[in-house]
Design a protein around this motif. Structure first.
Motif, PDB file in Angstrom:
ATOM      1  N   PRO A 265     -41.042 -76.098 -26.941  1.00 59.65           N
ATOM      2  CA  PRO A 265     -39.762 -75.743 -27.560  1.00 59.65           C
ATOM      3  C   PRO A 265     -39.600 -74.240 -27.625  1.00 59.65           C
ATOM      4  O   PRO A 265     -40.549 -73.530 -27.936  1.00 59.65           O
ATOM      5  CB  PRO A 265     -39.880 -76.326 -28.963  1.00 59.65           C
ATOM      6  CG  PRO A 265     -41.031 -77.248 -28.928  1.00 59.65           C
ATOM      7  CD  PRO A 265     -41.932 -76.759 -27.860  1.00 59.65           C
ATOM      8  N   LYS A 266     -38.423 -73.794 -27.277  1.00 57.33           N
ATOM      9  CA  LYS A 266     -38.155 -72.361 -27.381  1.00 57.33           C
ATOM     10  C   LYS A 266     -37.068 -72.141 -28.414  1.00 57.33           C
ATOM     11  O   LYS A 266     -36.047 -72.821 -28.380  1.00 57.33           O
ATOM     12  CB  LYS A 266     -37.709 -71.823 -26.030  1.00 57.33           C
ATOM     13  CG  LYS A 266     -38.891 -71.704 -25.069  1.00 57.33           C
ATOM     14  CD  LYS A 266     -38.507 -71.125 -23.749  1.00 57.33           C
ATOM     15  CE  LYS A 266     -39.734 -71.084 -22.855  1.00 57.33           C
ATOM     16  NZ  LYS A 266     -39.453 -71.135 -21.471  1.00 57.33           N
ATOM     17  N   PRO A 267     -37.303 -71.208 -29.327  1.00 55.20           N
ATOM     18  CA  PRO A 267     -36.311 -70.992 -30.382  1.00 55.20           C
ATOM     19  C   PRO A 267     -34.953 -70.606 -29.805  1.00 55.20           C
ATOM     20  O   PRO A 267     -34.884 -69.896 -28.806  1.00 55.20           O
ATOM     21  CB  PRO A 267     -36.897 -69.837 -31.191  1.00 55.20           C
ATOM     22  CG  PRO A 267     -38.343 -69.809 -30.828  1.00 55.20           C
ATOM     23  CD  PRO A 267     -38.434 -70.320 -29.441  1.00 55.20           C
TER      24      PRO A 267
ATOM     25  N   ASP B 207     -32.146 -80.607 -42.448  1.00 53.59           N
ATOM     26  CA  ASP B 207     -32.641 -79.390 -41.796  1.00 53.59           C
ATOM     27  C   ASP B 207     -33.639 -78.648 -42.682  1.00 53.59           C
ATOM     28  O   ASP B 207     -34.577 -78.030 -42.174  1.00 53.59           O
ATOM     29  CB  ASP B 207     -31.474 -78.482 -41.402  1.00 53.59           C
ATOM     30  CG  ASP B 207     -30.940 -78.824 -40.020  1.00 53.59           C
ATOM     31  OD1 ASP B 207     -31.536 -79.718 -39.380  1.00 53.59           O
ATOM     32  OD2 ASP B 207     -29.950 -78.229 -39.582  1.00 53.59           O
TER      33      ASP B 207
ATOM     34  N   VAL C  18     -37.036 -80.145 -42.091  1.00 54.19           N
ATOM     35  CA  VAL C  18     -37.768 -79.800 -40.865  1.00 54.19           C
ATOM     36  C   VAL C  18     -37.880 -78.287 -40.661  1.00 54.19           C
ATOM     37  O   VAL C  18     -38.546 -77.834 -39.727  1.00 54.19           O
ATOM     38  CB  VAL C  18     -37.091 -80.429 -39.612  1.00 54.19           C
ATOM     39  CG1 VAL C  18     -37.054 -81.928 -39.720  1.00 54.19           C
ATOM     40  CG2 VAL C  18     -35.710 -79.861 -39.384  1.00 54.19           C
TER      41      VAL C  18
ATOM     42  N   VAL D 122     -41.036 -76.427 -39.580  1.00 57.72           N
ATOM     43  CA  VAL D 122     -41.700 -76.787 -38.313  1.00 57.72           C
ATOM     44  C   VAL D 122     -40.727 -76.747 -37.139  1.00 57.72           C
ATOM     45  O   VAL D 122     -41.070 -77.186 -36.046  1.00 57.72           O
ATOM     46  CB  VAL D 122     -42.341 -78.191 -38.397  1.00 57.72           C
ATOM     47  CG1 VAL D 122     -43.410 -78.231 -39.458  1.00 57.72           C
ATOM     48  CG2 VAL D 122     -41.306 -79.274 -38.643  1.00 57.72           C
ATOM     49  N   ALA D 123     -39.519 -76.247 -37.385  1.00 62.12           N
ATOM     50  CA  ALA D 123     -38.506 -76.293 -36.329  1.00 62.12           C
ATOM     51  C   ALA D 123     -38.022 -74.898 -35.966  1.00 62.12           C
ATOM     52  O   ALA D 123     -38.128 -73.959 -36.752  1.00 62.12           O
ATOM     53  CB  ALA D 123     -37.331 -77.138 -36.776  1.00 62.12           C
ATOM     54  N   ALA D 124     -37.492 -74.822 -34.765  1.00 57.58           N
ATOM     55  CA  ALA D 124     -36.836 -73.589 -34.341  1.00 57.58           C
ATOM     56  C   ALA D 124     -35.348 -73.870 -34.231  1.00 57.58           C
ATOM     57  O   ALA D 124     -34.946 -75.004 -34.010  1.00 57.58           O
ATOM     58  CB  ALA D 124     -37.374 -73.152 -32.996  1.00 57.58           C
ATOM     59  N   GLY D 125     -34.563 -72.820 -34.378  1.00 64.16           N
ATOM     60  CA  GLY D 125     -33.131 -72.953 -34.169  1.00 64.16           C
ATOM     61  C   GLY D 125     -32.368 -73.606 -35.291  1.00 64.16           C
ATOM     62  O   GLY D 125     -31.200 -73.956 -35.121  1.00 64.16           O
ATOM     63  N   VAL D 126     -33.013 -73.797 -36.447  1.00 62.64           N
ATOM     64  CA  VAL D 126     -32.284 -74.371 -37.578  1.00 62.64           C
ATOM     65  C   VAL D 126     -31.354 -73.288 -38.119  1.00 62.64           C
ATOM     66  O   VAL D 126     -31.805 -72.217 -38.508  1.00 62.64           O
ATOM     67  CB  VAL D 126     -33.255 -74.851 -38.682  1.00 62.64           C
ATOM     68  CG1 VAL D 126     -32.485 -75.286 -39.899  1.00 62.64           C
ATOM     69  CG2 VAL D 126     -34.114 -75.999 -38.163  1.00 62.64           C
TER      70      VAL D 126
END
Lengths: 408, 199
Positions: free
Chosen positions: A70-72, A191, A194, A197-201
């Motif tokens: 995954p890429k931000p 959101d 997550v 542990v997430a990118a792009g939120v």
């Protein structure tokens, strides 16, 4: 002329100056070293050498069925606060959403109560109109509209019907707003779940959406306004026609000449003749329910309609005597046994059908008198009610049936 | 010319000493090399254990978030079921007229997309755990062999392990999912059918 002693002293001068020169030279070297180190630091900072490239591909020797890394995604909006700060701000705003939802829910309850009151008010007026129609022997729409009392009642019915319908507009808005707020809040909550542990939120996006929702769903008077003119009202003629028909075919509540007078007294707070009522209009039931009396003796009543029972169930007194009622409609029983009083006398009741018995079993009162009961399809409902600690008064035959049901 | 026996003995002794010294040097060098290899294997085992701990922690995080997301989805679905029964909606078209169902389906889509990514990462991390365990066994085997034979070339294995650990370190620092990714989002119709059929 120089003396020996002067010659001897001459070398002594440089001998004295050497440490000072060394100190200066050393300081200069240190200064140069510091400057070099600083320059190197600046250069390294500017070039930021990376040991592992940020976009390095997975190692060739590694095969773990790796999904694409995954890429931000860069947030669309400009970031001025850190993601953590935005998340904290979103959490705080979620409380604002909850508060506004509570306000809306409370407003919704108020509107539903108003609708309920209008509905009951319409039924009351219809009840009264049918009585007047019968009393004045009105059998045509023309006569009804010429009768000032009936015409006034019809207009009131019409107005309440319009108000009843018109409340659907703000009610719809509130329900929509409440759902909108819930959705915006839940979306942000997922959101937030997550986020670590997430990118792009896009927390900034959530903040904006919440802000917009809080603004859009504020229940100001403009948004809750009603437009009665936009409601297609039933004409007076249509209302009159229906009521004349009902007065003729359904019969309504049997004539009781004294009832309007006694009910007027009750509605003005005088309950001294309440026990003389043999019939009860919806208005009368409402006025009784609104009274502060602790006991109500309505033993001449032979019938209790579901709507009448619903109204009486709101009475906050303790002892209700309705010993003239021989049969209780299950729907009326549902309302009557929802009453929160302590003592209920139903000694005229001769039969307890299963459905009525089920409602009775759930009553929260403390004492129940059913001394007129001759038969019951299932004594277990009575046993069930009694097992909750209530005092039950029944004839011996019914008592035996209850004992048998309890023993099983 | 006669040699002095004492000289001959001295020479022999001297040569023997040299040979012994060379032998000792060779044995010492070999022992030192063996010890160095064992130390390397031990260090690799330590690194593998650390990497496995890191991967397990990451997998636990993913599993925890996934469980919470699934909890959210179940709650949303329960609400949809309740609303569905209340309004007696059979088709998606009927259902979408009910705001709560419409919104909940959208939220379920979001949660499902996240869950799909998390499941994928979780599968990757679980595979990584298996791979690390396998490497651990291989390194242990090599160590036994090295101790037995005092010599073993594990350079290829160690280089594979190094690459894997480096890659996993990197993978454990990247996000578990990317918000807004369109992959894995189920269609509303699919979601609705699953709900209606109780799947």
């Amino acid at each position: 002329m120089e003396t020996d002693s002067q010659h001897d002293d001459t070398p002594s001068i440089p001998a004295q100056r050497t440490p000072a020169k060394r100190t200066i030279a050393l300081a200069a070297l240190v200064a140069i070293a510091v400057v070099c180190a600083a320059a190197a630091g600046v250069w390294l900072h500017a070039h930021k050498p990376q040991l592992i490239p940020a976009d390095a591909a997975p190692g060739d020797g590694v095969d773990l069925n790796a999904p694409p890394e995954p890429k931000p995604i860069a947030p669309v909006s400009a970031q001025t606060a850190s993601p953590d700060e935005d998340a904290a701000a979103v959490k705080a705003r979620l409380n604002d959403l909850d508060q506004l939802r509570q306000v809306l829910e409370s407003k919704k309850s108020a509107i539903l109560q108003a609708k309920h009151d209008y509905r009951y008010g319409i039924l009351e007026l219809e009840d009264e109109t049918r009585r007047v129609i019968r009393h004045a022997r009105i059998d045509s729409v023309g006569q009804a509209l010429k009768h000032s009392g009936v015409e006034s009642l019809l207009r009131n019915i019409q107005r309440r019907q319009i108000y009843f319908e018109a409340l659907d507009q703000p009610l719809g808005w509130i329900e929509s707003a409440s759902e909108g707020l819930l959705y915006v809040g839940r979306r942000a909550a997922i959101d937030l779940l997550v986020q670590d542990v997430a990118a792009g939120v896009d927390m900034r996006g959530h903040l904006m959406a919440i802000g917009q929702a809080l603004e859009r769903y504020q229940p100001n008077p403009g948004r809750l306004s009603i437009d009665p003119a936009s409601i297609p009202a039933a004409s007076l003629e249509v209302i009159a026609k229906g009521l004349i028909e009902q007065a003729r075919t359904l019969g309504g509540i049997p004539a009781d000449r004294r009832r309007p007078e006694i009910e007027a007294e009750i509605c003005s707070g005088n309950l001294s003749r309440a026990a003389e009522l043999s019939t009860l209009s919806l208005r009368g039931a409402r006025c009784l329910a609104e009274s502060d009396a602790k006991q109500l003796f309505l033993n001449r009543l032979s019938e209790l309609t579901p709507l009448g029972a619903e109204a009486l169930s709101k009475w906050t007194g303790e002892w209700l005597c309705v010993n003239g009622i021989a049969r209780l409609d299950p729907e009326a029983a549902a309302h009557l046994f929802a009453w929160r009083g302590r003592w209920l006398s139903l000694n005229g009741l001769v039969d307890l059908p299963p459905e009525t018995g089920k409602h009775l079993a759930g009553w929260d009162g403390r004492q129940l008198e059913l001394m007129g009961l001759r038969q019951t399809a299932d004594a277990s409902d009575l046993a069930k009610w009694e097992s909750r600690g209530g005092r039950l008064f029944v004839p011996d035959a019914i008592r035996s049936a209850i004992d048998r049901a309890g023993a099983q | 010319m006669n040699r002095n026996p004492a000289d001959t003995g001295t020479k022999l002794f001297s040569n023997a000493r040299r040979i012994a010294a060379l032998l000792l040097l060779w044995v010492g060098t070999a022992l030192a090399a063996g010890a160095e290899k064992e130390a390397e294997l031990n260090l690799t085992l330590h690194n593998l254990t650390e990497a496995a701990r890191l991967v397990a922690a990451r997998a636990a995080t993913a599993a925890a978030v996934l469980a919470q997301l699934q909890g959210h989805s179940e709650a949303l679905e329960a609400e949809i079921q309740e609303e569905r029964r209340r309004v007696r909606a059979l088709t998606l078209r009927q259902a979408l007229r009910v705001r709560r169902i419409d919104y909940n389906l959208q939220l379920m889509q979001q949660a499902a997309a996240y869950a799909a990514q998390l499941e994928s990462r979780l599968a990757y991390l679980r595979a990584a755990e298996t791979r690390l365990n396998s490497y651990r066994e291989q390194v242990r085997d090599d160590r036994v062999m090295l101790r037995t034979l005092d010599n073993l070339d594990s350079s290829f294995l160690l280089s594979q392990v190094r690459e894997t650990i480096e890659e996993l370190h990197r993978q454990c620092t990247v996000p578990l999912l990317v918000a807004g990714k369109a992959d894995g989002i189920p269609g509303l119709e699919t979601l609705w059918n699953d709900i209606v059929q109780g799947r």
